[in-house]
Motif scaffolding. Structure first.
Motif, PDB file in Angstrom:
ATOM      1  N   GLU A   2      -2.139  78.402  99.841  1.00  0.00           N
ATOM      2  CA  GLU A   2      -1.432  79.167 100.877  1.00  0.00           C
ATOM      3  C   GLU A   2      -1.503  80.670 100.589  1.00  0.00           C
ATOM      4  N   LYS A   6      -3.093  83.612 103.022  1.00  0.00           N
ATOM      5  CA  LYS A   6      -2.340  84.795 103.438  1.00  0.00           C
ATOM      6  C   LYS A   6      -3.083  86.066 103.054  1.00  0.00           C
ATOM      7  N   LYS A 137      -3.693  83.344 111.192  1.00  0.00           N
ATOM      8  CA  LYS A 137      -3.695  82.148 110.355  1.00  0.00           C
ATOM      9  C   LYS A 137      -4.053  80.919 111.189  1.00  0.00           C
ATOM     10  N   SER A 150      -1.562  73.729 107.567  1.00  0.00           N
ATOM     11  CA  SER A 150      -0.548  74.458 108.293  1.00  0.00           C
ATOM     12  C   SER A 150       0.768  73.693 108.394  1.00  0.00           C
TER      13      SER A 150
END
Length: 154
Positions: A2, A6, A137, A150
């Motif tokens: 993750e 980002k 994203k 997600s």
């Protein structure tokens, strides 16, 4: 993972913002008369060459920048392991932004050099095409078929 996503999205958003900043900066430099305007105005042959070059550049680079990215995703990037796929996704995104930035800056310069609206129209089309490249994203997850990341709770 993750954290890597980002970071990648932040980098891509910065590069996308740079496309807009550089385009607006160039227009500002011409408008403030820091860069000269009308260098080729009055020279019919040079104006014609710049207009044709602007049109051809726009007609070639917009579809190329949008299509080459799509083709690279479907044929190459989605088959890679995730770390390599993210690097390749970033590289192809940068290529797409570079193509659009090149077309935008050249078309703006053509407009200010010739003072003919053909270059401005072409630059506008490039900027509108860049709206189809806004990084997010959700877009990254969809394009790399990573929807399970997600929603890790499902």
């Amino acid at each position: 993972m993750e954290k890597e996503l980002k970071r990648l999205i932040r980098i891509l958003k910065g590069e996308y913002a740079l496309l807009w900043i550089l385009t607006l900066l160039l227009a500002g430099l011409y408008e403030c008369e820091i860069l000269p305007q009308g260098l080729l105005a009055g020279n019919a042959q040079a104006e014609y060459i710049m207009q044709v070059a602007s049109i051809l550049l726009t007609v070639c680079l917009i579809p190329l920048s949008l299509r080459i990215f799509s083709l690279s995703l479907t044929r190459y990037v989605t088959g890679l392991p995730l770390p390599k796929a993210l690097k390749s996704y970033r590289r192809w995104s940068e290529v797409r932004i570079a193509l659009l930035l090149t077309a935008s800056l050249i078309n703006l310069s053509a407009y200010y050099w010739t003072m003919d609206t053909t270059g401005l129209l072409c630059a506008g089309m490039v900027i509108i095409a860049s709206l189809f490249c806004i990084p997010s994203k959700e877009r990254l997850l969809n394009e790399l078929h990573l929807s399970d990341i997600s929603n890790p709770d499902e």
